[in-house]
Design a protein around this motif. Structure first.
Motif, PDB file in Angstrom:
ATOM      1  N   ARG A  55      12.070 -49.290  96.438  1.00 53.58           N
ATOM      2  CA  ARG A  55      12.175 -49.143  97.607  1.00 53.58           C
ATOM      3  C   ARG A  55      12.791 -50.120  98.805  1.00 53.58           C
ATOM      4  NH1 ARG A  55      12.250 -44.170  99.402  1.00 53.58           N
ATOM      5  NH2 ARG A  55      11.440 -42.640  97.929  1.00 53.58           N
ATOM      6  N   LYS A  56      12.805 -51.035  98.379  1.00 54.57           N
ATOM      7  CA  LYS A  56      12.694 -52.373  98.885  1.00 54.57           C
ATOM      8  C   LYS A  56      14.360 -53.000  98.012  1.00 54.57           C
ATOM      9  CE  LYS A  56      11.449 -56.808 100.508  1.00 54.57           C
ATOM     10  NZ  LYS A  56      10.369 -58.253  99.596  1.00 54.57           N
ATOM     11  N   HIS A  57      14.344 -52.557  97.379  1.00 59.55           N
ATOM     12  CA  HIS A  57      16.186 -53.626  96.306  1.00 59.55           C
ATOM     13  C   HIS A  57      17.257 -52.306  96.305  1.00 59.55           C
ATOM     14  CE1 HIS A  57      18.411 -54.076  93.115  1.00 59.55           C
ATOM     15  NE2 HIS A  57      18.652 -53.016  92.834  1.00 59.55           N
ATOM     16  N   LEU A  58      16.727 -50.831  96.962  1.00 59.89           N
ATOM     17  CA  LEU A  58      17.588 -49.721  97.278  1.00 59.89           C
ATOM     18  C   LEU A  58      17.671 -50.250  98.711  1.00 59.89           C
ATOM     19  CD1 LEU A  58      16.479 -46.854  95.711  1.00 59.89           C
ATOM     20  CD2 LEU A  58      18.545 -47.428  94.450  1.00 59.89           C
ATOM     21  N   GLU A  59      16.909 -50.135  99.243  1.00 57.97           N
ATOM     22  CA  GLU A  59      17.204 -50.904 101.113  1.00 57.97           C
ATOM     23  C   GLU A  59      19.085 -51.998 101.129  1.00 57.97           C
ATOM     24  OE1 GLU A  59      13.961 -52.240 103.225  1.00 57.97           O
ATOM     25  OE2 GLU A  59      13.491 -49.864 102.932  1.00 57.97           O
ATOM     26  N   LYS A  60      18.244 -52.666  99.662  1.00 57.19           N
ATOM     27  CA  LYS A  60      19.785 -53.979  99.782  1.00 57.19           C
ATOM     28  C   LYS A  60      21.299 -53.473  98.940  1.00 57.19           C
ATOM     29  CE  LYS A  60      20.180 -58.433  99.263  1.00 57.19           C
ATOM     30  NZ  LYS A  60      19.846 -60.156  98.765  1.00 57.19           N
ATOM     31  N   PHE A  61      20.999 -52.348  98.358  1.00 51.68           N
ATOM     32  CA  PHE A  61      21.760 -52.491  97.091  1.00 51.68           C
ATOM     33  C   PHE A  61      21.870 -50.890  97.307  1.00 51.68           C
ATOM     34  CE2 PHE A  61      20.259 -56.238  95.864  1.00 51.68           C
ATOM     35  CZ  PHE A  61      21.273 -56.842  95.993  1.00 51.68           C
ATOM     36  N   ARG A  62      22.477 -50.386  97.749  1.00 46.30           N
ATOM     37  CA  ARG A  62      22.286 -48.601  97.834  1.00 46.30           C
ATOM     38  C   ARG A  62      23.171 -47.887  97.518  1.00 46.30           C
ATOM     39  NH1 ARG A  62      19.827 -47.009 102.859  1.00 46.30           N
ATOM     40  NH2 ARG A  62      19.920 -48.327 104.623  1.00 46.30           N
ATOM     41  N   LYS A  63      24.116 -48.368  96.481  1.00 46.27           N
ATOM     42  CA  LYS A  63      24.593 -47.457  95.940  1.00 46.27           C
ATOM     43  C   LYS A  63      24.249 -47.761  94.557  1.00 46.27           C
ATOM     44  CE  LYS A  63      29.346 -47.449  98.220  1.00 46.27           C
ATOM     45  NZ  LYS A  63      30.801 -47.655  97.293  1.00 46.27           N
ATOM     46  N   ASP A  64      23.026 -48.506  93.968  1.00 45.55           N
ATOM     47  CA  ASP A  64      22.111 -48.496  93.051  1.00 45.55           C
ATOM     48  C   ASP A  64      21.363 -47.605  91.815  1.00 45.55           C
ATOM     49  OD1 ASP A  64      21.430 -49.679  90.290  1.00 45.55           O
ATOM     50  OD2 ASP A  64      20.164 -51.275  91.203  1.00 45.55           O
ATOM     51  N   LYS A  65      23.212 -46.618  91.510  1.00 41.73           N
ATOM     52  CA  LYS A  65      22.228 -45.620  91.123  1.00 41.73           C
ATOM     53  C   LYS A  65      21.016 -45.327  89.892  1.00 41.73           C
ATOM     54  CE  LYS A  65      25.988 -43.175  92.357  1.00 41.73           C
ATOM     55  NZ  LYS A  65      25.898 -42.618  93.707  1.00 41.73           N
ATOM     56  N   ASP A  66      20.908 -46.798  89.202  1.00 40.41           N
ATOM     57  CA  ASP A  66      20.120 -45.909  87.817  1.00 40.41           C
ATOM     58  C   ASP A  66      18.579 -46.481  88.507  1.00 40.41           C
ATOM     59  OD1 ASP A  66      19.449 -46.746  85.082  1.00 40.41           O
ATOM     60  OD2 ASP A  66      18.661 -48.431  86.079  1.00 40.41           O
ATOM     61  N   SER A  67      18.698 -47.551  89.725  1.00 43.20           N
ATOM     62  CA  SER A  67      17.252 -47.858  90.981  1.00 43.20           C
ATOM     63  C   SER A  67      16.577 -46.573  91.204  1.00 43.20           C
ATOM     64  CB  SER A  67      17.682 -48.567  91.391  1.00 43.20           C
ATOM     65  OG  SER A  67      17.594 -50.021  90.810  1.00 43.20           O
ATOM     66  N   LYS A  68      17.541 -45.400  91.744  1.00 46.16           N
ATOM     67  CA  LYS A  68      17.464 -44.815  92.995  1.00 46.16           C
ATOM     68  C   LYS A  68      16.996 -43.582  91.489  1.00 46.16           C
ATOM     69  CE  LYS A  68      21.358 -44.055  95.811  1.00 46.16           C
ATOM     70  NZ  LYS A  68      22.427 -43.747  96.320  1.00 46.16           N
ATOM     71  N   TYR A  69      17.534 -43.370  90.304  1.00 44.34           N
ATOM     72  CA  TYR A  69      17.214 -42.055  88.541  1.00 44.34           C
ATOM     73  C   TYR A  69      16.297 -43.393  88.878  1.00 44.34           C
ATOM     74  CZ  TYR A  69      16.563 -40.343  84.661  1.00 44.34           C
ATOM     75  OH  TYR A  69      16.011 -40.014  83.332  1.00 44.34           O
ATOM     76  N   ARG A  70      16.059 -44.470  88.559  1.00 45.25           N
ATOM     77  CA  ARG A  70      14.356 -44.743  87.964  1.00 45.25           C
ATOM     78  C   ARG A  70      13.075 -44.781  89.190  1.00 45.25           C
ATOM     79  NH1 ARG A  70      14.727 -44.648  83.273  1.00 45.25           N
ATOM     80  NH2 ARG A  70      17.705 -45.601  82.563  1.00 45.25           N
ATOM     81  N   LEU A  71      13.803 -45.016  90.340  1.00 45.31           N
ATOM     82  CA  LEU A  71      12.490 -44.274  91.660  1.00 45.31           C
ATOM     83  C   LEU A  71      11.779 -43.429  91.074  1.00 45.31           C
ATOM     84  CD1 LEU A  71      11.593 -45.321  93.972  1.00 45.31           C
ATOM     85  CD2 LEU A  71      13.020 -44.545  95.537  1.00 45.31           C
ATOM     86  N   ILE A  72      12.746 -41.993  90.551  1.00 42.04           N
ATOM     87  CA  ILE A  72      12.541 -40.456  90.861  1.00 42.04           C
ATOM     88  C   ILE A  72      11.825 -41.132  89.822  1.00 42.04           C
ATOM     89  CG2 ILE A  72      13.163 -38.521  90.113  1.00 42.04           C
ATOM     90  CD1 ILE A  72      15.890 -38.997  91.719  1.00 42.04           C
ATOM     91  N   LEU A  73      11.627 -41.283  88.492  1.00 45.13           N
ATOM     92  CA  LEU A  73      10.894 -41.572  87.082  1.00 45.13           C
ATOM     93  C   LEU A  73       9.558 -41.769  88.103  1.00 45.13           C
ATOM     94  CD1 LEU A  73      13.663 -42.284  84.825  1.00 45.13           C
ATOM     95  CD2 LEU A  73      12.588 -39.939  84.811  1.00 45.13           C
TER      96      LEU A  73
END
Length: 107
Positions: A55-73
């Motif tokens: 989540r902290k990573h996604l705050e900095k890199f909002r368009k990182d789709k792979d991290s969004k998917y991994r966060l869901i998992l």
């Protein structure tokens, strides 16, 4: 300090390969008997810690789709484990994972 960290420390410093062979009981059982066991199981704690980091990573890199998917998992794994631990009565019945409270659980 979590049981696996204690085991690694004993293995590396004292040369004890298995605590159960020396004491007759496992590390977590010893901690529970003395009342110093962690309130959240270690695997659930590590998953929550990982979700907070993503989540902290996604705050900095909002368009990182792979991290969004991994966060869901990761969060679905957290929900599954929490359901199991609630049924096994290792977590309180009212325990609920929320991303807002996750940072306070980890720190």
């Amino acid at each position: 300090m979590y049981p696996s960290q204690i085991g690694v420390l004993l293995r590396d410093t004292a040369g004890i390969p298995q605590v159960k062979s020396v004491t007759g009981s496992k590390i977590l059982r010893i901690l529970k008997k003395n009342g110093i066991a962690p309130e959240i199981p270690e695997d659930l704690y590590n998953l929550i810690k990982k979700a907070v980091a993503v989540r902290k990573h996604l705050e900095k890199f909002r368009k990182d789709k792979d991290s969004k998917y991994r966060l869901i998992l990761i969060e679905s794994r957290i929900h599954r484990l929490a359901r199991y631990y609630r049924k096994a009565k290792k977590l309180p019945a009212n325990f609920k994972y929320t991303p807002a409270s996750a940072a306070t659980l980890v720190s």
